[in-house]
Design a protein around this motif. Sequence first.
Motif, PDB file in Angstrom:
ATOM      1  N   GLU A  29       0.740  -0.883   0.069  1.00 40.36           N
ATOM      2  CA  GLU A  29      -0.111   0.268   0.119  1.00 40.36           C
ATOM      3  C   GLU A  29       0.933   1.639  -0.300  1.00 40.36           C
ATOM      4  O   GLU A  29       1.570   1.467   0.722  1.00 40.36           O
ATOM      5  CB  GLU A  29      -0.416   0.215   0.932  1.00 40.36           C
ATOM      6  N   PRO A  30       1.230   1.968  -0.826  1.00 36.26           N
ATOM      7  CA  PRO A  30       1.943   2.875  -1.195  1.00 36.26           C
ATOM      8  C   PRO A  30       1.474   4.266  -0.126  1.00 36.26           C
ATOM      9  O   PRO A  30       2.235   5.151  -0.024  1.00 36.26           O
ATOM     10  CB  PRO A  30       1.584   3.886  -2.390  1.00 36.26           C
ATOM     11  N   THR A  31       0.121   4.434   0.220  1.00 32.96           N
ATOM     12  CA  THR A  31       0.324   5.350   1.527  1.00 32.96           C
ATOM     13  C   THR A  31       0.798   4.754   3.171  1.00 32.96           C
ATOM     14  O   THR A  31       0.979   5.288   3.798  1.00 32.96           O
ATOM     15  CB  THR A  31      -1.352   5.562   1.536  1.00 32.96           C
ATOM     16  N   ASP A  32       1.369   3.378   3.119  1.00 35.33           N
ATOM     17  CA  ASP A  32       1.845   2.706   4.249  1.00 35.33           C
ATOM     18  C   ASP A  32       2.946   3.108   4.026  1.00 35.33           C
ATOM     19  O   ASP A  32       4.465   3.647   4.927  1.00 35.33           O
ATOM     20  CB  ASP A  32       2.237   1.309   4.129  1.00 35.33           C
ATOM     21  N   LEU A  33       3.878   4.074   2.794  1.00 37.52           N
ATOM     22  CA  LEU A  33       4.915   4.675   2.539  1.00 37.52           C
ATOM     23  C   LEU A  33       5.371   5.625   2.720  1.00 37.52           C
ATOM     24  O   LEU A  33       6.618   6.213   1.717  1.00 37.52           O
ATOM     25  CB  LEU A  33       5.828   3.054   1.645  1.00 37.52           C
ATOM     26  N   ARG A  34       4.637   5.715   2.434  1.00 37.65           N
ATOM     27  CA  ARG A  34       4.361   7.570   2.910  1.00 37.65           C
ATOM     28  C   ARG A  34       5.259   8.481   2.903  1.00 37.65           C
ATOM     29  O   ARG A  34       5.739   9.656   2.203  1.00 37.65           O
ATOM     30  CB  ARG A  34       3.136   8.198   2.534  1.00 37.65           C
ATOM     31  N   GLN A  35       6.210   8.410   3.753  1.00 37.58           N
ATOM     32  CA  GLN A  35       7.064   8.819   4.464  1.00 37.58           C
ATOM     33  C   GLN A  35       8.308   8.882   3.376  1.00 37.58           C
ATOM     34  O   GLN A  35       8.951   9.172   3.259  1.00 37.58           O
ATOM     35  CB  GLN A  35       7.431   8.218   5.999  1.00 37.58           C
ATOM     36  N   ILE A  36       8.490   7.543   2.945  1.00 35.00           N
ATOM     37  CA  ILE A  36       9.572   7.314   1.758  1.00 35.00           C
ATOM     38  C   ILE A  36       9.200   6.875   0.571  1.00 35.00           C
ATOM     39  O   ILE A  36      10.406   6.473  -0.078  1.00 35.00           O
ATOM     40  CB  ILE A  36      10.780   5.966   2.097  1.00 35.00           C
ATOM     41  N   LEU A  37       7.754   7.074   0.180  1.00 34.70           N
ATOM     42  CA  LEU A  37       7.688   6.807  -1.237  1.00 34.70           C
ATOM     43  C   LEU A  37       8.315   7.268  -2.377  1.00 34.70           C
ATOM     44  O   LEU A  37       8.607   6.770  -3.158  1.00 34.70           O
ATOM     45  CB  LEU A  37       6.340   7.404  -0.990  1.00 34.70           C
ATOM     46  N   SER A  38       8.844   9.152  -1.754  1.00 29.45           N
ATOM     47  CA  SER A  38      10.176   9.256  -3.430  1.00 29.45           C
ATOM     48  C   SER A  38      11.228   8.430  -3.505  1.00 29.45           C
ATOM     49  O   SER A  38      11.577   9.353  -4.827  1.00 29.45           O
ATOM     50  CB  SER A  38      10.076  10.460  -3.432  1.00 29.45           C
ATOM     51  N   SER A  39      11.423   7.922  -2.886  1.00 29.64           N
ATOM     52  CA  SER A  39      12.639   7.316  -2.863  1.00 29.64           C
ATOM     53  C   SER A  39      12.785   5.067  -3.454  1.00 29.64           C
ATOM     54  O   SER A  39      13.662   4.709  -3.074  1.00 29.64           O
ATOM     55  CB  SER A  39      13.758   7.056  -1.451  1.00 29.64           C
ATOM     56  N   VAL A  40      11.346   5.232  -3.343  1.00 29.63           N
ATOM     57  CA  VAL A  40      10.755   3.718  -3.559  1.00 29.63           C
ATOM     58  C   VAL A  40      10.734   3.367  -5.243  1.00 29.63           C
ATOM     59  O   VAL A  40      10.209   4.482  -5.978  1.00 29.63           O
ATOM     60  CB  VAL A  40       9.743   3.553  -2.646  1.00 29.63           C
ATOM     61  N   PHE A  41      10.859   2.396  -5.553  1.00 23.45           N
ATOM     62  CA  PHE A  41      10.639   1.814  -6.795  1.00 23.45           C
ATOM     63  C   PHE A  41      10.087   0.291  -6.737  1.00 23.45           C
ATOM     64  O   PHE A  41      10.365  -0.287  -5.918  1.00 23.45           O
ATOM     65  CB  PHE A  41      12.354   2.566  -7.670  1.00 23.45           C
ATOM     66  N   LEU A  42       9.648   0.165  -7.724  1.00 22.15           N
ATOM     67  CA  LEU A  42       9.314  -0.938  -8.342  1.00 22.15           C
ATOM     68  C   LEU A  42       9.794  -1.321  -9.433  1.00 22.15           C
ATOM     69  O   LEU A  42       9.688  -0.576 -10.756  1.00 22.15           O
ATOM     70  CB  LEU A  42       7.268  -0.845  -8.459  1.00 22.15           C
ATOM     71  N   LEU A  43      10.333  -2.812  -9.189  1.00 27.10           N
ATOM     72  CA  LEU A  43      10.650  -3.401 -10.521  1.00 27.10           C
ATOM     73  C   LEU A  43       9.716  -4.391 -11.384  1.00 27.10           C
ATOM     74  O   LEU A  43       9.035  -5.021 -10.194  1.00 27.10           O
ATOM     75  CB  LEU A  43      12.216  -4.001 -10.862  1.00 27.10           C
ATOM     76  N   ARG A  50      13.928  -8.536 -19.715  1.00 26.74           N
ATOM     77  CA  ARG A  50      14.613  -7.749 -18.676  1.00 26.74           C
ATOM     78  C   ARG A  50      13.904  -7.333 -17.707  1.00 26.74           C
ATOM     79  O   ARG A  50      12.503  -6.981 -17.658  1.00 26.74           O
ATOM     80  CB  ARG A  50      15.121  -6.583 -19.684  1.00 26.74           C
ATOM     81  N   VAL A  51      14.496  -6.578 -16.623  1.00 25.81           N
ATOM     82  CA  VAL A  51      14.181  -6.136 -15.521  1.00 25.81           C
ATOM     83  C   VAL A  51      14.649  -4.603 -16.069  1.00 25.81           C
ATOM     84  O   VAL A  51      14.957  -3.936 -15.945  1.00 25.81           O
ATOM     85  CB  VAL A  51      15.318  -6.782 -14.662  1.00 25.81           C
ATOM     86  N   ALA A  52      13.154  -3.669 -15.183  1.00 26.54           N
ATOM     87  CA  ALA A  52      12.556  -2.722 -15.613  1.00 26.54           C
ATOM     88  C   ALA A  52      11.827  -2.154 -14.516  1.00 26.54           C
ATOM     89  O   ALA A  52      11.053  -2.450 -13.982  1.00 26.54           O
ATOM     90  CB  ALA A  52      12.207  -2.672 -17.404  1.00 26.54           C
ATOM     91  N   PHE A  53      11.728  -0.915 -14.258  1.00 27.13           N
ATOM     92  CA  PHE A  53      11.045   0.135 -13.452  1.00 27.13           C
ATOM     93  C   PHE A  53       9.551   0.287 -13.982  1.00 27.13           C
ATOM     94  O   PHE A  53       9.659   0.368 -14.799  1.00 27.13           O
ATOM     95  CB  PHE A  53      11.438   1.666 -13.700  1.00 27.13           C
ATOM     96  N   ARG A  54       8.843  -0.550 -13.070  1.00 24.31           N
ATOM     97  CA  ARG A  54       7.212   0.033 -13.305  1.00 24.31           C
ATOM     98  C   ARG A  54       6.681   1.060 -13.124  1.00 24.31           C
ATOM     99  O   ARG A  54       6.322   2.091 -13.539  1.00 24.31           O
ATOM    100  CB  ARG A  54       6.864  -1.171 -12.277  1.00 24.31           C
ATOM    101  N   LEU A  55       7.898   1.225 -12.201  1.00 29.79           N
ATOM    102  CA  LEU A  55       7.164   3.004 -10.973  1.00 29.79           C
ATOM    103  C   LEU A  55       8.945   3.342 -10.257  1.00 29.79           C
ATOM    104  O   LEU A  55       9.314   2.284  -9.978  1.00 29.79           O
ATOM    105  CB  LEU A  55       6.198   3.145 -10.316  1.00 29.79           C
ATOM    106  N   ALA A  56       8.838   4.460 -10.379  1.00 24.94           N
ATOM    107  CA  ALA A  56       9.974   5.113 -10.033  1.00 24.94           C
ATOM    108  C   ALA A  56       9.393   7.077  -9.223  1.00 24.94           C
ATOM    109  O   ALA A  56       9.170   7.205  -9.619  1.00 24.94           O
ATOM    110  CB  ALA A  56      11.049   5.437 -10.685  1.00 24.94           C
ATOM    111  N   GLY A  57       9.963   6.781  -7.921  1.00 24.37           N
ATOM    112  CA  GLY A  57       9.745   7.765  -6.754  1.00 24.37           C
ATOM    113  C   GLY A  57      10.422   9.356  -7.471  1.00 24.37           C
ATOM    114  O   GLY A  57      10.910   9.474  -8.717  1.00 24.37           O
TER     115      GLY A  57
END
Length: 213
Positions: A29-43, A50-57
Motif C-alpha cells: 500500500e503506497p500510503t503505508d510508505l508515504r514517508q519514503i515513497l519518493s525514494s521507492v521503486f517497483l521493478l 529484462r528487469v525494468a522500472f514499473r514505477l519510480a519515486g
Amino acid sequence: MRLKTTIDLFEYWNRIRGQDLAPLRSQVEPTDLRQILSSVFLLETTDTGRVAFRLAGTRICDLFGRDVGGAPFSELWAYGNDDIEPTAVGVMTHAIPALLNATGFTAAGHRACFEVILLPLRSDNGECDKLLGAIAPAAALSWLEVVPLQFLALDRSRLLHERLGGDEEPNDTELEDKHTLYARPPSIADTMRRVMSGLFVEADTPSVPVRHN
C-alpha cells in the motif's frame, strides 16, 4: 543496512509477507510508505526478459535528471548487464532480498554513496516476478538533486536472508564472505575511467546517438 529509508522499507516488506517467502504485489500500500515513497521503486520482468522500472519515486527521477519509468534497471549502472541484471533476477528467483552499496557519479566529477535494497514480490499467480526497492543517499549533499547522476557503480552486494530469521546470526565477517553476490568489481577509479572513456568514444562517433541530460 545503515540508512532509515532502506531499514524502513525492509521492515515493512518483512511485516506484510508474514510466513510467506515474499509478499504479494497487491499487499503493498503506497500510503503505508508515504514517508519514503519518493525514494521507492517497483521493478518487473518485461516480455523481453529484462528487469525494468514499473514505477519510480520522484526523488529517484530527480537524482538522474529524467523520468526512469519503463527504463531497464541496469541502464542506471556501470556494467549493469553484467552484475545488476543477474542480481535482480537472482533476488526474484530465490525470493531472498539483497542490499547493494554503490557510488554514484556525475559528469562534473561529483560522487556520492548510496544504499539500494531489492525486495522480492509475488504476482497474484504466486510467481515472484517483481521487486520492491529503494535508493537512498548515505549523506544529504546539496548538489544531489541539482546535478544529475550519470551512473551508479556497484561497490558491494549481499543477501539479507540472515535477517529473515534463523538459528544464529553470523557475524559481519561471515556475511561479507558468504553472502556477497559478486566479487568486488573494478575499483571506482577504474570504473570512472572506463565509463567516461566510453562516453567520449560515443561522442566522437557520428553514427552513435548520444543522450545528454
